[in-house]
Scaffold this motif. Structure first.
Motif, mmCIF file in Angstrom:
data_model
loop_
_atom_site.group_PDB
_atom_site.id
_atom_site.type_symbol
_atom_site.label_atom_id
_atom_site.label_comp_id
_atom_site.label_asym_id
_atom_site.label_seq_id
_atom_site.Cartn_x
_atom_site.Cartn_y
_atom_site.Cartn_z
ATOM 1 N N SER A 46 51.705 36.544 53.530
ATOM 2 C CA SER A 46 52.206 36.730 52.227
ATOM 3 C C SER A 46 52.095 35.476 51.156
ATOM 4 O O SER A 46 51.744 35.595 50.035
ATOM 5 C CB SER A 46 53.915 36.697 52.262
ATOM 6 N N SER A 47 51.738 34.461 51.768
ATOM 7 C CA SER A 47 51.377 33.029 51.178
ATOM 8 C C SER A 47 50.095 33.186 50.657
ATOM 9 O O SER A 47 49.751 33.032 49.424
ATOM 10 C CB SER A 47 51.538 31.998 51.848
ATOM 11 N N LEU A 48 49.009 33.960 51.461
ATOM 12 C CA LEU A 48 47.815 34.318 50.882
ATOM 13 C C LEU A 48 47.697 35.116 49.802
ATOM 14 O O LEU A 48 46.934 34.988 48.795
ATOM 15 C CB LEU A 48 46.892 34.851 52.081
ATOM 16 N N ASN A 49 48.528 36.222 50.178
ATOM 17 C CA ASN A 49 48.568 37.326 49.099
ATOM 18 C C ASN A 49 49.039 36.775 47.527
ATOM 19 O O ASN A 49 48.467 36.962 46.443
ATOM 20 C CB ASN A 49 49.791 38.339 49.507
ATOM 21 N N GLU A 50 50.031 35.859 47.616
ATOM 22 C CA GLU A 50 50.503 35.000 46.498
ATOM 23 C C GLU A 50 49.468 34.170 45.679
ATOM 24 O O GLU A 50 49.107 34.364 44.581
ATOM 25 C CB GLU A 50 51.647 34.273 46.837
ATOM 26 N N LEU A 51 48.703 33.776 46.698
ATOM 27 C CA LEU A 51 47.635 32.722 46.048
ATOM 28 C C LEU A 51 46.679 33.558 45.463
ATOM 29 O O LEU A 51 45.718 33.076 44.438
ATOM 30 C CB LEU A 51 47.291 31.515 46.680
ATOM 31 N N THR A 52 46.215 34.561 46.139
ATOM 32 C CA THR A 52 45.220 35.624 45.796
ATOM 33 C C THR A 52 45.256 36.353 44.438
ATOM 34 O O THR A 52 44.515 36.229 43.260
ATOM 35 C CB THR A 52 44.949 36.674 46.562
ATOM 36 N N GLN A 53 46.591 36.556 44.337
ATOM 37 C CA GLN A 53 47.285 37.194 42.926
ATOM 38 C C GLN A 53 47.048 36.186 41.936
ATOM 39 O O GLN A 53 46.792 36.373 40.756
ATOM 40 C CB GLN A 53 48.759 37.565 43.226
ATOM 41 N N ARG A 54 47.325 34.864 42.292
ATOM 42 C CA ARG A 54 47.343 33.870 41.292
ATOM 43 C C ARG A 54 45.834 33.679 40.857
ATOM 44 O O ARG A 54 45.492 33.514 39.458
ATOM 45 C CB ARG A 54 48.065 32.522 41.907
ATOM 46 N N ALA A 55 45.026 33.865 41.672
ATOM 47 C CA ALA A 55 43.597 33.715 41.389
ATOM 48 C C ALA A 55 43.034 34.807 40.609
ATOM 49 O O ALA A 55 42.431 34.359 39.471
ATOM 50 C CB ALA A 55 42.854 33.735 42.718
ATOM 51 N N ARG A 56 43.620 35.712 40.844
ATOM 52 C CA ARG A 56 43.178 36.977 40.117
ATOM 53 C C ARG A 56 43.642 36.782 38.628
ATOM 54 O O ARG A 56 42.948 36.888 37.606
ATOM 55 C CB ARG A 56 43.963 38.483 40.450
ATOM 56 N N GLU A 57 45.088 36.508 38.438
ATOM 57 C CA GLU A 57 45.552 35.968 37.191
ATOM 58 C C GLU A 57 44.595 35.120 36.403
ATOM 59 O O GLU A 57 44.414 35.217 35.089
ATOM 60 C CB GLU A 57 47.073 35.603 37.103
ATOM 61 N N LEU A 58 44.195 33.975 37.028
ATOM 62 C CA LEU A 58 43.387 33.185 36.449
ATOM 63 C C LEU A 58 41.960 33.517 35.993
ATOM 64 O O LEU A 58 41.722 33.028 34.911
ATOM 65 C CB LEU A 58 43.284 31.886 37.506
ATOM 66 N N VAL A 59 41.535 34.639 36.749
ATOM 67 C CA VAL A 59 40.028 35.187 36.534
ATOM 68 C C VAL A 59 40.643 35.724 35.279
ATOM 69 O O VAL A 59 39.607 35.744 34.241
ATOM 70 C CB VAL A 59 39.850 35.890 37.666
ATOM 71 N N VAL A 60 41.588 36.555 35.280
ATOM 72 C CA VAL A 60 41.750 37.215 34.053
ATOM 73 C C VAL A 60 41.950 36.547 32.679
ATOM 74 O O VAL A 60 41.479 36.791 31.630
ATOM 75 C CB VAL A 60 42.974 38.183 34.076
ATOM 76 N N GLN A 61 42.691 35.593 32.948
ATOM 77 C CA GLN A 61 42.888 34.691 31.904
ATOM 78 C C GLN A 61 41.703 33.824 31.276
ATOM 79 O O GLN A 61 41.364 33.653 30.242
ATOM 80 C CB GLN A 61 43.898 33.512 32.701
ATOM 81 N N ALA A 62 40.844 33.540 32.262
ATOM 82 C CA ALA A 62 39.680 32.827 32.011
ATOM 83 C C ALA A 62 38.596 33.754 31.232
ATOM 84 O O ALA A 62 37.822 33.376 30.299
ATOM 85 C CB ALA A 62 38.815 32.233 33.285
ATOM 86 N N ALA A 63 38.543 34.989 31.604
ATOM 87 C CA ALA A 63 37.645 35.856 31.359
ATOM 88 C C ALA A 63 37.885 36.299 29.799
ATOM 89 O O ALA A 63 37.131 37.101 29.171
ATOM 90 C CB ALA A 63 37.584 37.350 32.019
ATOM 91 N N ASN A 64 39.158 36.217 28.984
ATOM 92 C CA ASN A 64 39.456 36.591 27.646
ATOM 93 C C ASN A 64 38.457 35.951 26.703
ATOM 94 O O ASN A 64 38.623 36.094 25.497
ATOM 95 C CB ASN A 64 40.902 36.632 27.697
ATOM 96 N N GLY A 65 37.693 34.874 26.924
ATOM 97 C CA GLY A 65 36.755 34.155 26.279
ATOM 98 C C GLY A 65 37.474 33.249 25.166
ATOM 99 O O GLY A 65 36.315 32.684 24.284
ATOM 100 N N VAL A 66 38.793 32.814 25.195
ATOM 101 C CA VAL A 66 38.915 31.958 24.137
ATOM 102 C C VAL A 66 39.348 30.589 24.703
ATOM 103 O O VAL A 66 40.008 29.712 24.145
ATOM 104 C CB VAL A 66 40.578 32.564 23.434
ATOM 105 N N ASN A 67 38.956 30.327 26.021
ATOM 106 C CA ASN A 67 39.151 29.072 26.450
ATOM 107 C C ASN A 67 37.957 27.999 26.059
ATOM 108 O O ASN A 67 36.747 28.453 26.349
ATOM 109 C CB ASN A 67 39.283 29.209 28.126
ATOM 110 N N SER A 68 38.318 26.849 25.964
ATOM 111 C CA SER A 68 37.320 25.710 26.056
ATOM 112 C C SER A 68 36.767 25.545 27.557
ATOM 113 O O SER A 68 37.426 25.746 28.335
ATOM 114 C CB SER A 68 37.812 24.574 25.283
#
Lengths: 437, 304
Positions: B83-105
């Motif tokens: 479960s803990s691995l699941n949470e952190l993988t979900q978090r990683a997925r969110e971060l990837v999506v957030q990073a991929a939107n192209g507005v980050n320095s």
């Protein structure tokens, strides 16, 4: 011919003497009421030979017979030899059954089942320890527990086997003690031979050796508990005794032939001891079965514990744990850290070793049970026969008291008759011809 | 002819009767005080041997019960780690999506990369979860941590299976293959979670358009695949837990029936034994009373 003047005194005297002797016998009976092996005695009274009196009858001139009183013909020993023979046969069975029951009971106690210290519990604990180890195959503590429960199990097997051996050895010792040069057979046999001689001499002197015969019968009774006994009464009054189906008689006249070789067919306590301690005996059988349990245990566990044998030795007396905790194997070499070996050994629970042991316990239990019921039955028969013998030979105090009163009154009456005679003679001797003096 | 009664006979038979009454009384008393009808095998030879087998079977069931509870706790621990691995993988997925939107320095991307690297370490920590001192994800090498902290992503466990015996003939595999989820990092390039996270961090730090593209394309797909592997593992753990629960129910049923059987064989029937005890007591009293009065009587009492 007329009656002798003093005959009446003699007749009365015979009554006094006979009653006195009868009272003596009664006294002997009463004092021996609690003596083991005593047979009551009876003074057999018999009329004396009558006195022939010629020309008593005035009509035909024929004579008559005048009674001359009473005498004790013999002191009869009241005994039924047929019951003796039966009693001794059954006593041998009882001796055998009692010994069997005692020895087997000891063997049963050696197993200490059911209890928390018995082999069944140890065996179960051993499997449980492997089960624990399977849950944590790397745990040093679990390995130590496996080794220590295995050691306890092996120790218990060693102990039970040693106890069975001790019981066997003790049975053999008992046999030697009884049959040895200072044992019961030798001493009872010698006493019987001595009594034979005394009885023969008494009979030659025309004396009835009642009390000696009682003592001899009591000794034969004692021997009959030890082994089968047969008694042959010889014409000179001695008893020839065969003992335990031995080749030659134990006692013949004044001669004792001992030691002789007996087998387990001897009957009685000795036959049972030979049977139990022998190589074909019940206890040796238990040891073989226990060895089988130990061998199966070692074989099945070692068969799975392939790295190095867990148990060494393949008899109950020699089995031991051969590994240290760090050598305990939990998995196949190809799978270090696994638990399949531990699980496989734990799954031996309820297997051949345990079934063999449970069958052994059932066998011992039913052996003891049937030995005990044999003992109870033999005891009942012996008690019944003993009562029958007592019924014939035993002293009844009520009866003796009645006899005492009877003979005492007889004595008093004879004394009264004597007094009457005396008074008659007084008249005759002191007063006859003294008329007018 | 009636039997002639000698004085010794009366004493002897009275004594024998008293003895046998006392023996019967003693036996009942032993049964009542111990609560067991079998105190030695000869009391009931077949029962004694059955009792041995049943007691052993009962001990065996206790052992199965322990293993089942142990296996269940093991799986629960594994489930927690997943479960803990699941949470952190979900978090990683969110971060990837957030990073991929192209507005980050690039600074923002570096911060995200830091967090992803942290998540990587956390994933390895989760894989190093222990139960009762044993690493549950190391296969049979329970004494070795499957992953070391730091850059080395090599798997130190093995693929050995761990099983628990949870019933007669019932074995349940409690191995959870964390290697199939985490893999051996970039060195192996196996597309598993550690490889994915390392690649994500690398792409974030590069921050080039190609790298960002890979992030939203290849990396996102990889993380989805990892999540699905994780889901499968969680389902396996759930299924094994269900199996153990039903095995436990069976063991408990067997325990009940075996206990009843054992009790029928070796426990005293108190109602029956108490009744017997009372009647034996009465018989014993009667034997004593009769003995006391009969042995006293004799013609001697009446003659003077």
């Amino acid at each position: 011919m007329s009656i002798p003047t003093l005959q009446g005194l003699q007749t009365a005297l015979s009554g006094l003497l006979a009653d006195q002797q009868a009272i003596d016998v009664t006294g002997h009976n009463i004092t021996n009421a609690n003596t083991p092996g005593y047979s009551r005695q009876v003074a057999v009274l018999q009329t004396n030979d009558p006195m022939r009196i010629a020309a008593l009858s005035p009509t035909d001139g024929e004579g008559g017979q005048l009674g001359t009183g009473v005498s004790v013909a013999t002191y009869m020993r009241i005994r039924n030899t047929y019951l003796d023979a039966q009693y001794r046969t059954q006593n041998a069975s009882l001796g055998s059954a009692t010994t069997q029951a005692n020895e087997l009971q000891q063997a049963q106690s050696a197993f200490d089942e059911p209890s928390t210290a018995g082999l069944a519990t140890q065996l179960s604990a051993f499997w449980s320890a492997w089960g624990e180890l399977a849950n944590m195959p790397a745990s040093e503590a679990a390995k130590v527990a496996v080794v220590s429960s295995g050691t306890q199990l092996a120790d218990t097997l060693n102990q039970v086997s040693a106890q069975l051996q001790t019981i066997e050895a003790q049975a053999a010792q008992q046999y030697s003690a009884i049959t040895g040069s200072s044992g019961e057979v030798q001493s009872d046999g010698s006493q019987i031979a001595q009594l034979n001689e005394q009885i023969k001499l008494s009979l030659l002197a025309r004396q009835q050796p009642n009390d000696l015969e009682d003592r001899r019968d009591l000794l034969v009774d004692k021997l009959s508990e030890l082994a089968n006994v047969t008694v042959t009464r010889e014409s000179d009054g001695t008893d020839t005794i065969t003992f335990g189906n031995a080749a030659k008689p134990l006692v013949e006249g004044a001669k004792v032939d001992w030691p002789q070789v007996l087998t387990s067919a001897a009957g009685g306590k000795l036959g049972a001891l030979l049977g139990l301690s022998g190589p074909e005996g019940a206890i040796a059988g238990y040891r073989t079965a226990l060895d089988g349990v130990a061998a199966t245990l070692a074989e099945t566990v070692n068969g799975l514990h392939t790295s190095t044998p867990f148990f060494s030795g393949n008899t109950a007396a020699t089995i031991a744990v051969a590994v240290t905790p760090s050598q305990v194997q939990t998995a196949e070499p190809a799978n270090p850290g696994g638990n399949e070996v531990a699980r496989a050994i734990a799954a031996l629970r309820g297997g051949t070793a345990e079934q063999g042991y449970a069958a052994l316990i059932a066998r011992i239990g039913s052996d003891v049970k049937s030995a005990q019921s044999n003992e109870t039955n033999s005891q009942a028969v012996v008690t019944a026969l003993s009562e029958q013998r007592q019924s014939v030979s035993g002293v009844s105090l009520d009866e003796e008291m009645t006899n005492l009163v009877t003979f005492q009154r007889g004595y008093q009456a004879s004394a009264r008759a004597l007094t009457s005679m005396d008074e008659m003679l007084d008249t005759l001797i002191n007063h006859t011809g003294a008329v007018g003096l | 002819m009636t039997t002639r009664i000698a004085t010794d006979m009366i004493v002897g038979s009275t004594l024998a009767d008293i003895n046998s009454a006392q023996a019967a009384l003693e036996r009942s008393q032993r049964e009542l005080s111990s609560g067991k009808s079998i105190s030695q095998p000869s009391d009931n030879p077949v029962g004694a041997s059955q009792a041995i087998m049943l007691q052993s079977a009962l001990d065996g069931l206790d052992s199965y019960e322990k293993s089942a509870h142990d296996g269940s706790a093991w799986l629960k621990t594994a489930g927690g780690a997943l479960s803990s691995l699941n949470e952190l993988t979900q978090r990683a997925r969110e971060l990837v999506v957030q990073a991929a939107n192209g507005v980050n320095s690039q600074g923002d991307l570096n911060d995200i990369a830091d967090e992803v690297e942290q998540l990587t370490e956390m994933a390895k920590q989760d894989a190093d979860t222990q139960y009762a001192g044993q690493y549950i994800f190391s296969g049979t090498l329970a004494g070795t941590a499957p992953y070391a902290q730091g850059a080395n992503d090599e798997y130190h466990g093995n693929s050995g299976a761990i099983a628990r015996s949870v019933g007669p003939g019932a074995t349940i595999d409690v191995t959870v293959s964390v290697k199939s989820l985490l893999g051996e990092g970039q060195a192996a390039g196996d597309g598993k979670l550690l490889d994915t996270l390392r690649t994500i961090a690398k792409n974030l730090r590069e921050g080039t358009p190609e790298a960002l593209k890979a992030l939203s394309g290849h990396d996102l797909e990889a993380i989805e695949a990892n999540l699905s592997t994780l889901g499968n593992l969680q389902a396996e753990v759930g299924a094994a837990t269900d199996q153990i629960t039903s095995a436990l129910n069976r063991v408990e049923d067997l325990q009940n029936t075996t206990t009843t059987q054992l009790s029928n064989i070796q426990d005293a029937n108190f109602a029956q034994v108490s009744m017997e005890f009372s009647s034996q007591q009465a018989a014993y009293n009667a034997a004593l009373r009769a003995g006391a009065s009969i042995v006293q009587e004799s013609l001697l009492e009446f003659l003077h």
